[in-house]
Design a protein around this motif. Structure first.
Motif, PDB file in Angstrom:
ATOM      1  N   ASN A   1       0.834  -1.204   0.000  1.00  0.00           N
ATOM      2  CA  ASN A   1       0.000   0.000   0.000  1.00  0.00           C
ATOM      3  C   ASN A   1       0.870   1.255   0.000  1.00  0.00           C
ATOM      4  O   ASN A   1       0.580   2.235  -0.692  1.00  0.00           O
ATOM      5  CB  ASN A   1      -0.926  -0.002   1.213  1.00  0.00           C
ATOM      6  CG  ASN A   1      -1.997  -1.067   1.116  1.00  0.00           C
ATOM      7  OD1 ASN A   1      -2.410  -1.446   0.020  1.00  0.00           O
ATOM      8  ND2 ASN A   1      -2.449  -1.569   2.252  1.00  0.00           N
TER       9      ASN A   1
ATOM     10  N   GLU B   1       5.324   5.623 -14.288  1.00  0.00           N
ATOM     11  CA  GLU B   1       4.936   4.810 -13.133  1.00  0.00           C
ATOM     12  C   GLU B   1       5.534   3.412 -13.228  1.00  0.00           C
ATOM     13  O   GLU B   1       6.037   2.855 -12.241  1.00  0.00           O
ATOM     14  CB  GLU B   1       3.422   4.732 -13.038  1.00  0.00           C
ATOM     15  CG  GLU B   1       2.935   3.907 -11.849  1.00  0.00           C
ATOM     16  CD  GLU B   1       1.417   3.877 -11.745  1.00  0.00           C
ATOM     17  OE1 GLU B   1       0.918   3.221 -10.826  1.00  0.00           O
ATOM     18  OE2 GLU B   1       0.758   4.512 -12.586  1.00  0.00           O
TER      19      GLU B   1
ATOM     20  N   GLY C   1       4.813  -6.905  -7.331  1.00  0.00           N
ATOM     21  CA  GLY C   1       3.503  -6.323  -7.014  1.00  0.00           C
ATOM     22  C   GLY C   1       2.591  -7.320  -6.359  1.00  0.00           C
ATOM     23  O   GLY C   1       2.880  -7.838  -5.299  1.00  0.00           O
TER      24      GLY C   1
ATOM     25  N   THR D   1       8.093   1.714 -10.577  1.00  0.00           N
ATOM     26  CA  THR D   1       7.731   0.434  -9.972  1.00  0.00           C
ATOM     27  C   THR D   1       8.825  -0.601 -10.213  1.00  0.00           C
ATOM     28  O   THR D   1       9.168  -1.394  -9.331  1.00  0.00           O
ATOM     29  CB  THR D   1       6.397  -0.069 -10.546  1.00  0.00           C
ATOM     30  OG1 THR D   1       5.382   0.912 -10.299  1.00  0.00           O
ATOM     31  CG2 THR D   1       5.981  -1.381  -9.911  1.00  0.00           C
TER      32      THR D   1
ATOM     33  N   ARG E   1       2.287   1.934  -3.448  1.00  0.00           N
ATOM     34  CA  ARG E   1       1.358   2.622  -4.349  1.00  0.00           C
ATOM     35  C   ARG E   1       1.342   4.124  -4.079  1.00  0.00           C
ATOM     36  O   ARG E   1       1.341   4.939  -4.998  1.00  0.00           O
ATOM     37  CB  ARG E   1      -0.040   2.042  -4.190  1.00  0.00           C
ATOM     38  CG  ARG E   1      -0.160   0.584  -4.626  1.00  0.00           C
ATOM     39  CD  ARG E   1      -1.619   0.168  -4.619  1.00  0.00           C
ATOM     40  NE  ARG E   1      -1.766  -1.238  -4.952  1.00  0.00           N
ATOM     41  CZ  ARG E   1      -2.266  -2.154  -4.150  1.00  0.00           C
ATOM     42  NH1 ARG E   1      -2.684  -1.801  -2.943  1.00  0.00           N
ATOM     43  NH2 ARG E   1      -2.370  -3.401  -4.532  1.00  0.00           N
TER      44      ARG E   1
ATOM     45  N   SER F   1       2.779   6.906  -6.695  1.00  0.00           N
ATOM     46  CA  SER F   1       1.843   7.929  -7.168  1.00  0.00           C
ATOM     47  C   SER F   1       2.377   9.334  -6.888  1.00  0.00           C
ATOM     48  O   SER F   1       2.288  10.234  -7.739  1.00  0.00           O
ATOM     49  CB  SER F   1       0.476   7.745  -6.500  1.00  0.00           C
ATOM     50  OG  SER F   1      -0.103   6.514  -6.870  1.00  0.00           O
TER      51      SER F   1
END
Length: 307
Positions: free
Chosen positions: A94, A126, A157, A130, A97, A101
């Motif tokens: 979490n 993004e 992920g 990642t 993310r 972002s």
């Protein structure tokens, strides 16, 4: 301490990609005129970044502290995965993310401040960030601020999470006392639901389809990478040809300037000679008039000569 060439390279990768080739060519020519062959060689080896890579480069060069936060989170995620710490992994996922972002938003803001007309591929940005979370090698490339293309990582992920829940379910199943108990406890273990033949066949089919898809994608990746290398080589040849053509134009311009200078000098010489001719013509006309006058006077004199 960064050299002048390092500073120049940083400025190249900070600037919007559309001006990269022209700026690099100008920098190479400046280095050659200065006799700095090593710098010219370094600059000639630089490759133009994609828009997504440029946006990530801006973030790495202008906000390096944010990239360091990303690296720290990456380390924590890998430790949670290795330790099969489900709670920590869910919390860090979490957090991942949220961090990604925030970094994408910061990178987009930096890019728009440089050029509002460029369409920003924030999805690729993004994906690259990642991937940097999952692969230390990619994170190291991001840190340099000299990416030339976006990166992806398909294996990071959500994939570990269902596996982790499966392991957790096994750990949270019957405790040691139940396993060491009587036959009734053993009967309860036997009653756990087992996959039937159809489910096994479906799972096996999905596994085969997954493996086939992975092979296909790896083959496509190999072909795409080969095509990319060929395109890069073609680009380098085209850029070298462009530079050579530019040198020819410069030489012709110099020759043209010399010819124009000589033409101007010749025109000036013609004008001087024309003026001299006209002066000579006037002097000739005057001399002819004088000859005529003298001849007329002589004839008059002779006609009056006494007998």
């Amino acid at each position: 301490m960064p050299s002048a060439t390092d500073d120049l390279i940083q400025r190249l990768y900070e600037s919007p990609p559309e001006g990269f080739v022209a700026a690099r060519t100008a920098a190479i020519e400046d280095a050659r005129r200065a006799g700095d062959k090593p710098a010219a060689k370094r600059l000639a080896a630089l490759k133009k970044p994609t828009v997504a890579a440029w946006v990530v480069n801006l973030l790495a060069l202008r906000r390096p502290e944010l990239i360091e936060e990303l690296v720290e989170l990456s380390t924590a995620l890998r430790e949670a995965q290795r330790g099969l710490d489900g709670a920590a992994l869910r919390e860090l996922t979490n957090q991942r993310r949220q961090v990604v972002s925030a970094l994408v938003a910061a990178a987009g803001k930096l890019a728009r401040a440089e050029d509002r007309s460029i369409k920003l591929p924030l999805g690729e940005v993004e994906a690259t960030l990642t991937a940097a979370l999952a692969e230390p090698e990619i994170a190291a490339q991001v840190r340099t601020g000299r990416l030339i293309r976006a990166a992806t990582y398909a294996g990071f992920g959500e994939v570990p999470r269902p596996r982790l829940r499966l392991v957790t379910d096994e750990v949270d199943g019957p405790d040691d006392e139940d396993d060491a108990g009587d036959g009734d406890d053993d009967a309860e273990v036997v009653e756990f639901p087992q996959p039937n033949a159809r489910e096994k066949a479906a799972a096996e089919r999905r596994r085969r389809e997954f493996e086939q898809r992975r092979r296909d994608l790896r083959r496509e990746l190999t072909n795409a990478q080969a095509a990319e290398r060929r395109a890069d080589e073609q680009l380098e040849r085209a850029e070298a040809a462009e530079r050579d053509a530019g040198h020819v134009v410069e030489d012709l311009d110099a020759e043209l300037a010399e010819l124009e200078r000589r033409r101007t000098e010749a025109q000036a010489d013609v004008a001087r000679r024309k003026q001299a001719r006209r002066l000579a013509e006037r002097e000739t006309a005057a001399a002819r008039r004088q000859v005529g006058d003298v001849q007329a006077a002589l004839e008059d004199l002779e006609s009056d000569e006494p007998e």
